[in-house]
Design a protein around this motif. Structure first.
Motif, short mmCIF file in Angstrom:
data_model
loop_
_atom_site.label_atom_id
_atom_site.label_comp_id
_atom_site.label_asym_id
_atom_site.label_seq_id
_atom_site.Cartn_x
_atom_site.Cartn_y
_atom_site.Cartn_z
N VAL A 73 47.49 33.12 4.28
CA VAL A 73 47.51 31.75 3.75
C VAL A 73 48.55 31.64 2.64
N GLU A 74 49.09 30.45 2.51
CA GLU A 74 50.02 30.16 1.43
C GLU A 74 49.50 28.97 0.63
N PRO A 128 44.64 40.98 -7.36
CA PRO A 128 43.53 41.87 -6.98
C PRO A 128 43.93 43.04 -6.08
N SER A 129 44.93 42.81 -5.24
CA SER A 129 45.34 43.87 -4.32
C SER A 129 46.75 43.56 -3.85
N ASP A 130 47.32 44.49 -3.07
CA ASP A 130 48.67 44.26 -2.57
C ASP A 130 48.71 43.23 -1.46
N ARG A 131 47.56 42.68 -1.09
CA ARG A 131 47.57 41.57 -0.13
C ARG A 131 47.99 40.26 -0.80
N PHE A 132 47.95 40.26 -2.11
CA PHE A 132 48.30 39.07 -2.88
C PHE A 132 49.73 39.19 -3.40
N SER A 167 55.89 27.15 -7.06
CA SER A 167 55.42 28.51 -6.85
C SER A 167 54.51 28.55 -5.62
N THR A 168 54.56 29.69 -4.94
CA THR A 168 53.69 29.92 -3.79
C THR A 168 52.90 31.20 -4.00
N LEU A 169 51.61 31.10 -3.82
CA LEU A 169 50.73 32.27 -3.83
C LEU A 169 50.38 32.57 -2.39
N THR A 170 50.67 33.78 -1.96
CA THR A 170 50.40 34.17 -0.57
C THR A 170 49.32 35.25 -0.54
N ILE A 171 48.37 35.04 0.32
CA ILE A 171 47.32 36.04 0.55
C ILE A 171 47.43 36.48 2.01
N GLN A 172 47.68 37.73 2.20
CA GLN A 172 47.79 38.27 3.56
C GLN A 172 46.45 38.85 3.99
N GLN A 224 32.89 35.94 -10.18
CA GLN A 224 33.88 36.51 -11.09
C GLN A 224 34.33 35.55 -12.17
N GLY A 225 33.92 34.31 -12.15
CA GLY A 225 34.37 33.38 -13.18
C GLY A 225 35.84 33.06 -13.01
N LEU A 226 36.51 32.83 -14.13
CA LEU A 226 37.93 32.49 -14.13
C LEU A 226 38.75 33.76 -14.37
N GLU A 227 39.55 34.12 -13.38
CA GLU A 227 40.33 35.34 -13.48
C GLU A 227 41.82 35.01 -13.48
N PHE A 228 42.54 35.65 -14.39
CA PHE A 228 43.98 35.55 -14.39
C PHE A 228 44.56 36.33 -13.22
N LEU A 229 45.55 35.76 -12.55
CA LEU A 229 46.21 36.46 -11.45
C LEU A 229 47.62 36.88 -11.84
#
Lengths: 117, 117
Positions: free
Chosen positions: A19-20, A61-65, A75-80, A41-46
């Motif tokens: 997803v993007e 959180p992981s290399d999928r992000f 800006s685009t946040l991509t989750i694989q 987890q509440g509000l987490e900084f990415l």
């Protein structure tokens, strides 16, 4: 003019899909931030961007992000390979740089609600 | 590492009564401190911020907060609450610019405020 905008507002996807998520900051804001808000987890900084560079990626959180910002604007946040635990509201914020005189307000967008089935 | 604790998950207050929300932080240097409010279906809005100077800061909507270094606290107060103050309140701590993590806000878990007639 307008505030921070995010698209889509809602996204439902199947586990394993990519997803993007898009963020349009307030015009002229050099800094851009991504956060995640979930029940557990509440509000987490990415991640945050200063211009097009990301000095601190420690919150991903992981290399999928991954996230990118081009032209100092969108800006685009991509989750694989999405997982169910990725379900959350993803919030974007922007601000001018706190060059002097203390921190600048981070203006938040309405968020993208991501549901992974 | 910076951290924020909001000891009260939920507070119920009568309309017209005073409100105090607690926030304790952990941070090695002088922190930047913030209070944000999130109303149902709304984005996060900054109420007030502290980074130096007068330890009592005034914010929007009649809120104020007091920074107490000796207690590592930054409690939010309002003398008389209105029904429209029902929302979730988040305390956050940030690092000073231009350290590498200046853009990272560490949020507390939030305090849900319910206002009764």
């Amino acid at each position: 003019g307008a505030g921070v905008s995010q698209s889509p507002s809602n996204k439902v996807t199947e586990k394993g899909k990519d997803v993007e998520l898009r963020c349009d900051p307030i015009s002229g804001h050099t800094a851009l931030y991504w956060y995640r808000q979930s029940l557990g987890q509440g509000l987490e900084f990415l991640i945050y961007f200063q211009g097009n560079s990301a000095p601190d990626k420690s919150g991903l959180p992981s290399d999928r992000f991954s996230a990118e910002r081009t032209g100092g604007s969108v800006s685009t946040l991509t989750i694989q390979r999405t997982q169910q635990e990725d379900s959350a509201v993803y919030l974007c914020a922007s601000s001018s740089l706190p060059l002097a005189g203390g921190p600048k307000e981070q203006f938040f967008g309405p968020g993208t609600r991501l549901t992974v089935l | 590492a910076q951290s924020v604790t909001q000891p009260d998950i939920h507070i119920t207050v009568s309309e017209g009564a005073s409100l105090e929300l607690r926030c304790n932080y952990s941070y090695g240097a002088t922190p930047y401190l913030f209070w944000y409010v999130q109303s149902p279906g709304q984005g996060l809005q900054l109420l007030l911020k502290y980074f130096s100077g007068d330890t009592l800061v005034q914010g929007i909507k009649g809120f104020e907060a007091e920074f107490k270094r000796s207690q590592s606290s930054f409690n939010l107060r309002k003398p008389s609450v209105h029904w429209s103050d029902a929302a979730e309140y988040f305390c956050a701590v940030g690092a000073k610019y231009p350290t590498d993590s200046w853009g990272k806000l560490q949020f507390g878990a939030g305090t849900q405020v319910v206002v009764t007639p």
